[in-house]
Structure formats: structure tokens, C-alpha cells
Enzyme design. Structure first.
Site, PDB file in Angstrom:
ATOM      1  N   GLN A 178     -17.727  -1.020   7.899  1.00 57.15           N
ATOM      2  CA  GLN A 178     -17.620  -0.304   6.610  1.00 57.15           C
ATOM      3  C   GLN A 178     -17.518  -1.231   5.395  1.00 57.15           C
ATOM      4  O   GLN A 178     -18.162  -0.992   4.382  1.00 57.15           O
ATOM      5  CB  GLN A 178     -16.381   0.605   6.656  1.00 57.15           C
ATOM      6  N   GLN A 202      12.916 -16.553  -2.419  1.00 58.33           N
ATOM      7  CA  GLN A 202      14.161 -17.364  -2.406  1.00 58.33           C
ATOM      8  C   GLN A 202      14.064 -18.650  -3.251  1.00 58.33           C
ATOM      9  O   GLN A 202      12.977 -19.051  -3.655  1.00 58.33           O
ATOM     10  CB  GLN A 202      14.569 -17.734  -0.960  1.00 58.33           C
ATOM     11  N   ASN A 220     -18.875 -18.087  -0.259  1.00 58.08           N
ATOM     12  CA  ASN A 220     -17.551 -17.493  -0.066  1.00 58.08           C
ATOM     13  C   ASN A 220     -17.678 -15.977  -0.098  1.00 58.08           C
ATOM     14  O   ASN A 220     -18.779 -15.439  -0.258  1.00 58.08           O
ATOM     15  CB  ASN A 220     -16.528 -18.021  -1.090  1.00 58.08           C
ATOM     16  N   TYR A 236     -18.910   4.721  -3.803  1.00 61.73           N
ATOM     17  CA  TYR A 236     -17.748   4.720  -2.910  1.00 61.73           C
ATOM     18  C   TYR A 236     -18.137   4.286  -1.511  1.00 61.73           C
ATOM     19  O   TYR A 236     -19.056   4.839  -0.918  1.00 61.73           O
ATOM     20  CB  TYR A 236     -17.125   6.119  -2.845  1.00 61.73           C
ATOM     21  N   ASP A 249     -12.085  -3.563   6.723  1.00 58.33           N
ATOM     22  CA  ASP A 249     -12.209  -2.399   7.599  1.00 58.33           C
ATOM     23  C   ASP A 249     -13.570  -2.527   8.262  1.00 58.33           C
ATOM     24  O   ASP A 249     -14.599  -2.434   7.596  1.00 58.33           O
ATOM     25  CB  ASP A 249     -12.111  -1.135   6.728  1.00 58.33           C
ATOM     26  N   LYS A 291     -11.777   2.853   0.454  1.00 57.30           N
ATOM     27  CA  LYS A 291     -10.814   2.336  -0.517  1.00 57.30           C
ATOM     28  C   LYS A 291     -10.596   0.845  -0.244  1.00 57.30           C
ATOM     29  O   LYS A 291     -10.907   0.337   0.831  1.00 57.30           O
ATOM     30  CB  LYS A 291      -9.513   3.131  -0.389  1.00 57.30           C
ATOM     31  N   ASP A 333      -5.383  11.965   5.394  1.00 57.59           N
ATOM     32  CA  ASP A 333      -5.727  10.529   5.373  1.00 57.59           C
ATOM     33  C   ASP A 333      -4.705   9.726   4.555  1.00 57.59           C
ATOM     34  O   ASP A 333      -5.056   8.821   3.783  1.00 57.59           O
ATOM     35  CB  ASP A 333      -7.142  10.293   4.858  1.00 57.59           C
TER      36      ASP A 333
HETATM   37  P1  13P Z   1     -10.550   3.671   4.149  1.00 55.62           P
HETATM   38  O1  13P Z   1     -10.888   2.875   2.922  1.00 55.62           O
HETATM   39  O2  13P Z   1      -9.217   3.299   4.702  1.00 55.62           O
HETATM   40  O3  13P Z   1     -11.650   3.552   5.168  1.00 55.62           O
HETATM   41  O4  13P Z   1     -10.413   5.180   3.730  1.00 55.62           O
HETATM   42  C1  13P Z   1     -11.570   5.902   3.476  1.00 55.62           C
HETATM   43  C2  13P Z   1     -11.339   7.325   3.145  1.00 55.62           C
HETATM   44  O5  13P Z   1     -12.124   7.878   2.394  1.00 55.62           O
HETATM   45  C3  13P Z   1     -10.201   8.050   3.721  1.00 55.62           C
HETATM   46  O6  13P Z   1     -10.248   9.429   3.423  1.00 55.62           O
HETATM   47  P1  13P Z   2      22.793 -16.727   1.508  1.00 54.73           P
HETATM   48  O1  13P Z   2      24.036 -17.137   0.819  1.00 54.73           O
HETATM   49  O2  13P Z   2      22.984 -16.039   2.830  1.00 54.73           O
HETATM   50  O3  13P Z   2      21.806 -17.842   1.602  1.00 54.73           O
HETATM   51  O4  13P Z   2      22.095 -15.609   0.597  1.00 54.73           O
HETATM   52  C1  13P Z   2      21.607 -15.934  -0.662  1.00 54.73           C
HETATM   53  C2  13P Z   2      20.665 -14.878  -1.105  1.00 54.73           C
HETATM   54  O5  13P Z   2      19.567 -15.186  -1.456  1.00 54.73           O
HETATM   55  C3  13P Z   2      21.084 -13.463  -1.047  1.00 54.73           C
HETATM   56  O6  13P Z   2      20.238 -12.663  -1.788  1.00 54.73           O
HETATM   57 MG    MG Z   3      -8.566   1.416   5.172  1.00 52.92          MG
HETATM   58 MG    MG Z   4     -12.150   3.270   7.063  1.00 51.76          MG
HETATM   59 MG    MG Z   5     -10.916   0.816   2.902  1.00 48.32          MG
END
Ligand code: 13P
Ligand code: 13P
Ligand code: MG
Ligand code: MG
Ligand code: MG
Ligand code: MG
Length: 372
Positions: free
Chosen positions: A93, A240, A103, A227, A10, A230, A285
Site C-alpha cells: 500500500q 532525561q 533515499n 488518498y 504499510d 493514512k 478502523d
Molecule cells: P491505513 O493507512 O492504516 O492503511 O488506513 C487506511 C484506511 O483508510 C482505514 O480506514
Molecule cells: P531519579 O532520582 O530516580 O533519577 O529520578 C529523576 C527523575 O528524572 C524523575 O522524574
Molecule cells: Mg496504517
Molecule cells: Mg492499510
Molecule cells: Mg497508512
């Protein structure tokens, strides 16, 4: 081997916490297309759910690869600048760190990555959620891979009969454990039934020895120590041929189960499976949204997405979500709508404890339970 990575953050909400601005989506897609042209990625598509932007990428660098993570970080810095330029809410955020090092672990963005040898046909579903926490995937994953009332293949497909192994993280203690299912489903349920703490991180087939699932398991509040929004988790599920069929993977979402999140991250509310067009939580929200983007991965390319919850067969789940939402909302600030004290993301309790410390008195004699 190909790696499918979803890296999400976000970096600003349009309006409030309800959506990603189209300029940010366009910048994300431009960056992905350039990274494909430059040879970093095999393919890349933006996704979004609520105010969270997802970079859905295929590449050959493996999980936790520095070049892929640093690319995503740079994209999020760019979309943060766009959000700042438009005065969007909570610009940057989820970017909790100032500088990238190696990373994204502990830096704020969430990621799910799955490395596999592409099968002749490789159907995958990328689930993106908003206004909830990573434990929200526990119940649907249990149903997909361990519940024969959900997944017929567990009973009637010889390649599924032996069951699946689940990797579960304890996010408080930073430990992990594997459960062998169906043998250990009761043991596992003791933990994953407490999804604020125990979160399924991956699932593998005991017959195929293939990883079928990867989830994002970051808890922002545990990283930041407070906080900051979220987690809004993502998840990859392969389908499959010895793994659950596409319809078995989607079936758990036909039930509006509740999860922690919604307003201020501090309420139980039902999960609403929606089309991409409806993935804009507004009421209180919430309710928390989940979208399912289906792809066929072919020679590393992402053929798709198909917007899998854009389907009238999920209308009843959506109606049930609204009913449950009405019911829970009438509790106002009471549990179980409001999360228990230890799981609240916002709290005035610490201040109140100080403020009221000298006003608390002992209970009158008669009201004190007799010592045993
Ligand atoms: P987000 O984590 O989607 O930004 O939501 C924050 C929040 O507090 C919504 O009320
Ligand atoms: P099909 O025979 O169309 O491949 O479907 C198999 C299957 O995974 C259905 O849940
Ligand atoms: Mg969010
Ligand atoms: Mg947000
Ligand atoms: Mg969030
Ligand atoms: Mg509790």
C-alpha cells in the site's frame, strides 16, 4: 555519533487495515538481524502499530543514508511479497514508487531519524501510531517541551529553564520555520494548532544544543496527489538529563486528544495510548492507536523495548477514548466527526458537483442577503 532511524510502511493489512501479519514481522526481524551481522546496522528491531511495520535501527551512516534507506525499501518489497502470497489487504500500500533512487523521500514509507552523541545513559522513546496523520504529534510535543503544567522540569530543572526550539514544517508550501519557546509559544500555537498543514519536525534544547525529537512528516496524499492510506506517523524522543523525564514524555497521552484519521482517514477521533498487544484498530478502523517503545541506547545497541503504555495508569485515557469515540460516532457523516471538506481523504464531491451542476438554482430573492 550514532543515528537512530525508524523507517515504516504499510505493506499489507491482516485483516483489512488492522494488523501486520506475523510472517511479515518475522521476515522484517530476520532482515534486521542479517543487516546487523553484515555490519550495516549496529542494532535493529521490528515494531508495529496497526497495519504499519516499523524498522527501528541504530547505525553510523547518518540521516537520509542511501544504504540504510535502500535496505528498508528492500525489506518492504519482501514483506509486500509475503502479503501478496497471503492475499492480505492493500499489499504494498505505501510503496508509491517503482524503483528506489538515493533515499526514501517522496516514495511513500515514513521515517524519523535522529543523529546524536550517545550520553552515558541514553533513554529514548519510539512512538508508533496508526490511523492518523503526522500533525498528531503536535499537541503532545507542545506539552512535553513547552507546557509547564505537563513538564515540571521546565520550571524546576535549571537545564530546561531556557526552553526549546521547535522546527515546524508547512506541508502545503514545503517551507519550514524555527520557533524559540517559551518566547514564541503564542506565535507557534497559531500554526501547530492546524495540524493537517503545520507539523513539528524536530525539537532542540536551547541549553544543551542537542536535538531531542525527530518526527516523520510525510503526508502520503500530498505525495501521491490522492488518498492511498493514512500516514501513520512515528516519532523519536530522547529523555532525561536536561530533556523531559520519561514520565513527562508520556504524560500528554493521558489525555485522549483528537486527531484526523480513523475510518478512511477522514474523521476526527481520539488517540488511544495502548500496549503493543492492543495496537490493532478495529472499531470504525480506529480509534487511532499510539504505542510507546522505550529503549536505552547503549554503545549503539537497543536495550529494550519496554512497552510503556502497558500500564494501568493509562486506563483512564483509554476509557476516555472510548467515551469520546461513542460521542463522535453519533455524529455519523456530520462534522466535526467527519473532517472538513478540504481535509477529506476520500470524497464524492467532485463527481457530485458535475452531476448536480444544472440542478443548482439561485436562492429566492428574499433569502439572498442584501448587498452591504
Ligand atoms: P491505513 O493507512 O492504516 O492503511 O488506513 C487506511 C484506511 O483508510 C482505514 O480506514
Ligand atoms: P531519579 O532520582 O530516580 O533519577 O529520578 C529523576 C527523575 O528524572 C524523575 O522524574
Ligand atoms: Mg496504517
Ligand atoms: Mg492499510
Ligand atoms: Mg497508512
Ligand atoms: Mg480547515
Amino acid at each position: 555519533m550514532v543515528t537512530l532511524s525508524i523507517i515504516k510502511a504499510d505493506t499489507g493489512g491482516f485483516v483489512g487495515h488492522s494488523a501486520v501479519h506475523p510472517d511479515m514481522l518475522a521476515a522484517g526481524q530476520d532482515a534486521l538481524s542479517s543487516a546487523v551481522a553484515d555490519g550495516l546496522l549496529l542494532d535493529g528491531k521490528v515494531g508495529h502499530c496497526g497495519d504499519d511495520l516499523s524498522l527501528i535501527m541504530t547505525h553510523e551512516h547518518g540521516a537520509d543514508a542511501e544504504e540504510v534507506h535502500s535496505f528498508a525499501w528492500d525489506v518492504f518489497l519482501r514483506t509486500t511479497e509475503i502479503a501478496k502470497g497471503l492475499g492480505l489487504y492493500g499489499a504494498g500500500q505505501d510503496l508509491l514508487s517503482d524503483a528506489f533512487s538515493g533515499n526514501l523521500r517522496g516514495m511513500g514509507p515514513g521515517y524519523a531519524e535522529l543523529e546524536f552523541t550517545e550520553r552515558p545513559s541514553e533513554p529514548v522513546v519510539c512512538f508508533l501510531a496508526d490511523k492518523t496523520e503526522p500533525g498528531a504529534w503536535n499537541l503532545p510535543l507542545y506539552k512535553m517541551f513547552a507546557d509547564p503544567f505537563n513538564t515540571a522540569g521546565l520550571v524546576i530543572d535549571a537545564k530546561m529553564h531556557a526552553g526549546f526550539r521547535f522546527e515546524v514544517y508547512d506541508l502545503y508550501e514545503e517551507k519550514r520555520i524555527w520557533f524559540d519557546c517559551p518566547r514564541e509559544i503564542y506565535e507557534m500555537l497559531m500554526f501547530i494548532g492546524a495540524p493537517a498543514r503545520y507539523v513539528i519536525h524536530s525539537v532542540e534544547s536551547k541549553t544543551l544544543h542537542e536535538q531531542a525529537v525527530a518526527t516523520s512528516t510525510q503526508r502520503l496524499s500530498l505525495i501521491a496527489g490522492k488518498y492511498v492510506g493514512k500516514d501513520d506517523p512515528v516519532m523519536i524522543v530522547r529523555c532525561q538529563s536536561g530533556l523531559p523525564a520519561l514520565g513527562e514524555v508520556l504524560e500528554p497521552f493521558a489525555f485522549a486528544y483528537t486527531a484526523g484519521g480513523c475510518m478512511r482517514g477522514s474523521h476526527h477521533a481520539p488517540m488511544m495510548p495502548v500496549s503493543v498487544n492492543d495496537a490493532h484498530p478495529a472499531r470504525f478502523d480506529g480509534p487511532p492507536r499510539v504505542v510507546a517503545l522505550g529503549f536505552q541506547v547503549h554503545q549503539g545497541k537497543l536495550i529494550g523495548p519496554r512497552d510503556l503504555f502497558d500500564d494501568p495508569s493509562f486506563d483512564r485515557a483509554r476509557a476516555q477514548t472510548n467515551e469520546v469515540m461513542d460521542y463522535l460516532r453519533r455524529h455519523g457523516p456530520f462534522e466535526p466527526h467527519r473532517l472538513p471538506l478540504e481535509d477529506l481523504e476520500y470524497t464524492t464531491m467532485a463527481d457530485l458537483e458535475k452531476l448536480l451542476a444544472d440542478r443548482w438554482q439561485s436562492m429566492p430573492e428574499a433569502a439572498v442577503p442584501a448587498p452591504r
